[in-house]
Write an enzyme that holds these catalytic residues in place. Structure first.
Site, PDB file in Angstrom:
ATOM      1  N   ARG A 121      15.035  44.735  -7.346  1.00 10.49           N
ATOM      2  CA  ARG A 121      15.865  44.973  -6.084  1.00 10.49           C
ATOM      3  C   ARG A 121      15.155  45.399  -5.012  1.00 10.49           C
ATOM      4  O   ARG A 121      15.939  45.913  -3.956  1.00 10.49           O
ATOM      5  CB  ARG A 121      17.219  45.436  -6.495  1.00 10.49           C
ATOM      6  CG  ARG A 121      18.104  44.599  -7.613  1.00 10.49           C
ATOM      7  CD  ARG A 121      19.424  45.085  -8.067  1.00 10.49           C
ATOM      8  NE  ARG A 121      19.979  44.415  -8.872  1.00 10.49           N
ATOM      9  CZ  ARG A 121      21.224  43.801  -8.639  1.00 10.49           C
ATOM     10  NH1 ARG A 121      21.402  43.698  -7.107  1.00 10.49           N
ATOM     11  NH2 ARG A 121      21.779  43.046  -9.332  1.00 10.49           N
ATOM     12  N   ARG A 129      10.874  54.918   2.637  1.00 13.31           N
ATOM     13  CA  ARG A 129      10.757  56.273   2.922  1.00 13.31           C
ATOM     14  C   ARG A 129       9.978  56.863   1.484  1.00 13.31           C
ATOM     15  O   ARG A 129       9.120  57.679   1.604  1.00 13.31           O
ATOM     16  CB  ARG A 129      11.851  57.365   3.077  1.00 13.31           C
ATOM     17  CG  ARG A 129      11.613  58.757   3.574  1.00 13.31           C
ATOM     18  CD  ARG A 129      12.823  59.437   3.833  1.00 13.31           C
ATOM     19  NE  ARG A 129      13.580  58.744   4.977  1.00 13.31           N
ATOM     20  CZ  ARG A 129      15.145  58.940   5.064  1.00 13.31           C
ATOM     21  NH1 ARG A 129      15.592  59.495   4.227  1.00 13.31           N
ATOM     22  NH2 ARG A 129      15.211  58.425   6.121  1.00 13.31           N
ATOM     23  N   SER A 164      19.005  61.391   5.697  1.00 14.51           N
ATOM     24  CA  SER A 164      19.418  61.640   7.051  1.00 14.51           C
ATOM     25  C   SER A 164      21.022  61.989   7.038  1.00 14.51           C
ATOM     26  O   SER A 164      21.821  61.668   6.393  1.00 14.51           O
ATOM     27  CB  SER A 164      19.254  60.801   8.199  1.00 14.51           C
ATOM     28  OG  SER A 164      19.722  59.518   7.747  1.00 14.51           O
ATOM     29  N   GLY A 184      17.245  57.646   0.554  1.00  9.63           N
ATOM     30  CA  GLY A 184      18.092  56.481   0.609  1.00  9.63           C
ATOM     31  C   GLY A 184      17.275  55.361   0.839  1.00  9.63           C
ATOM     32  O   GLY A 184      17.320  54.328   0.194  1.00  9.63           O
ATOM     33  N   ARG A 192      13.262  57.942  11.111  1.00  5.18           N
ATOM     34  CA  ARG A 192      13.914  58.124   9.905  1.00  5.18           C
ATOM     35  C   ARG A 192      13.207  58.016   8.714  1.00  5.18           C
ATOM     36  O   ARG A 192      13.437  58.441   7.799  1.00  5.18           O
ATOM     37  CB  ARG A 192      15.289  57.546  10.011  1.00  5.18           C
ATOM     38  CG  ARG A 192      16.219  57.690  10.781  1.00  5.18           C
ATOM     39  CD  ARG A 192      17.587  57.009  10.881  1.00  5.18           C
ATOM     40  NE  ARG A 192      18.111  57.309  11.904  1.00  5.18           N
ATOM     41  CZ  ARG A 192      19.436  56.854  12.093  1.00  5.18           C
ATOM     42  NH1 ARG A 192      20.062  56.578  11.231  1.00  5.18           N
ATOM     43  NH2 ARG A 192      20.293  56.950  13.287  1.00  5.18           N
ATOM     44  N   ASP A 211      21.290  62.254  13.894  1.00  4.48           N
ATOM     45  CA  ASP A 211      22.443  61.599  14.858  1.00  4.48           C
ATOM     46  C   ASP A 211      23.136  63.207  15.187  1.00  4.48           C
ATOM     47  O   ASP A 211      23.158  63.787  14.416  1.00  4.48           O
ATOM     48  CB  ASP A 211      23.273  60.894  14.600  1.00  4.48           C
ATOM     49  CG  ASP A 211      22.459  59.587  13.941  1.00  4.48           C
ATOM     50  OD1 ASP A 211      22.330  58.450  14.833  1.00  4.48           O
ATOM     51  OD2 ASP A 211      22.114  59.385  12.854  1.00  4.48           O
ATOM     52  N   ARG A 218      18.072  64.994  -3.414  1.00  2.58           N
ATOM     53  CA  ARG A 218      18.267  63.838  -2.399  1.00  2.58           C
ATOM     54  C   ARG A 218      17.609  64.404  -1.016  1.00  2.58           C
ATOM     55  O   ARG A 218      17.850  65.577  -0.594  1.00  2.58           O
ATOM     56  CB  ARG A 218      19.497  63.688  -2.089  1.00  2.58           C
ATOM     57  CG  ARG A 218      19.895  62.894  -0.929  1.00  2.58           C
ATOM     58  CD  ARG A 218      21.315  62.284  -0.790  1.00  2.58           C
ATOM     59  NE  ARG A 218      21.842  62.149   0.556  1.00  2.58           N
ATOM     60  CZ  ARG A 218      21.380  61.153   1.554  1.00  2.58           C
ATOM     61  NH1 ARG A 218      20.218  60.520   0.895  1.00  2.58           N
ATOM     62  NH2 ARG A 218      21.958  61.118   2.649  1.00  2.58           N
TER      63      ARG A 218
END
Length: 239
Positions: free
Chosen positions: A50, A31, A97, A27, A224, A211, A94
């Protein structure tokens, strides 16, 4: 001519750089940058529109791409649709997290999303005459589990919740999903799996527990981006 030469969309402009048939989709675009700089050989940026960074390089001699997708089903659905239908990507993995909602799960555990429950209405566009089982590619899932076992990583295989809601007014919602055996909650997989199914390509979501929602445990933002390397290694080996 390279397969992506002259192809572009308003959101992805590779400028002739090839996008591989296998792509990792975190995402967070930072990363993607971390993976390219630390795991890929000779990475070349193919997108920065973007700020959604994308790179193509090699891992153990095989060409692989990595690109950020942003947060939520609409963003994942947009980028994955273009990657599949405009740029010819065949394997979409994908890496993200998730928030665990089962007692036997801990921070940094890995989740392989076998199937997806959702509160999203993304599937309505396909006008299906009933419910559709939203599932991963079994080939990718089986291979990922084997890789995780060989590396002795703590891994959970099962259903996850792909939710459109981060701050839910119904504070009992996740308790209800947990009772149905849902392992964890995230926000993107439903769009990825449905796009892949509609196009006949392969998709798999690999998640790291960032989490534990009911225990109020969490990792940091920096962790993350850079510390979820076990998940990254499994995804790269799938190439």
């Amino acid at each position: 001519m390279k397969k992506n030469e002259l192809k572009e969309t308003p959101h992805i402009k590779p400028n002739g750089v090839e996008i591989a048939e296998t792509i990792l989709l975190p995402g967070d675009p930072l990363r993607a940058k971390f993976i390219a700089e630390n795991f890929l050989e000779n990475p070349i940026m193919f997108n920065e529109v973007r700020g959604m960074l994308g790179y193509t390089g090699e891992y153990k001699g095989k060409k692989i791409s990595v690109m950020g997708t942003g947060m939520g089903t609409p963003s994942m659905a947009l980028y994955s649709w273009e990657l599949i239908n405009i740029f010819g990507v065949k394997n979409l993995i994908r890496i993200g997290s998730c928030g665990a909602i089962q007692d036997n799960m801990n921070l940094y555990d890995i989740v392989l999303a076998m199937g997806v429950a959702t509160d999203s209405n993304y599937a309505h566009q396909f006008n299906l005459p009933g419910q559709f089982p939203i599932t991963a590619s079994y080939q990718l899932l089986e291979k990922a589990k084997k890789i995780a076992d060989e590396k002795n990583y703590k891994v959970h295989v099962g259903n996850v919740l792909s939710s459109d809601i981060f701050y839910n007014a119904d504070q009992t919602a996740l308790e209800k999903w947990a009772k149905m055996g849902i392992l964890s909650v995230e926000m993107e997989t439903v769009g990825l799996y449905l796009n892949a199914a509609s196009a006949g390509v392969k998709a798999l979501t690999i998640l790291t527990v960032s989490d534990h929602i009911f225990r109020n445990e969490q990792t940091t933002q920096e962790e993350r981006q850079t510390a979820f390397t076990n998940m990254m290694e499994i995804a790269l080996e799938l190439a």
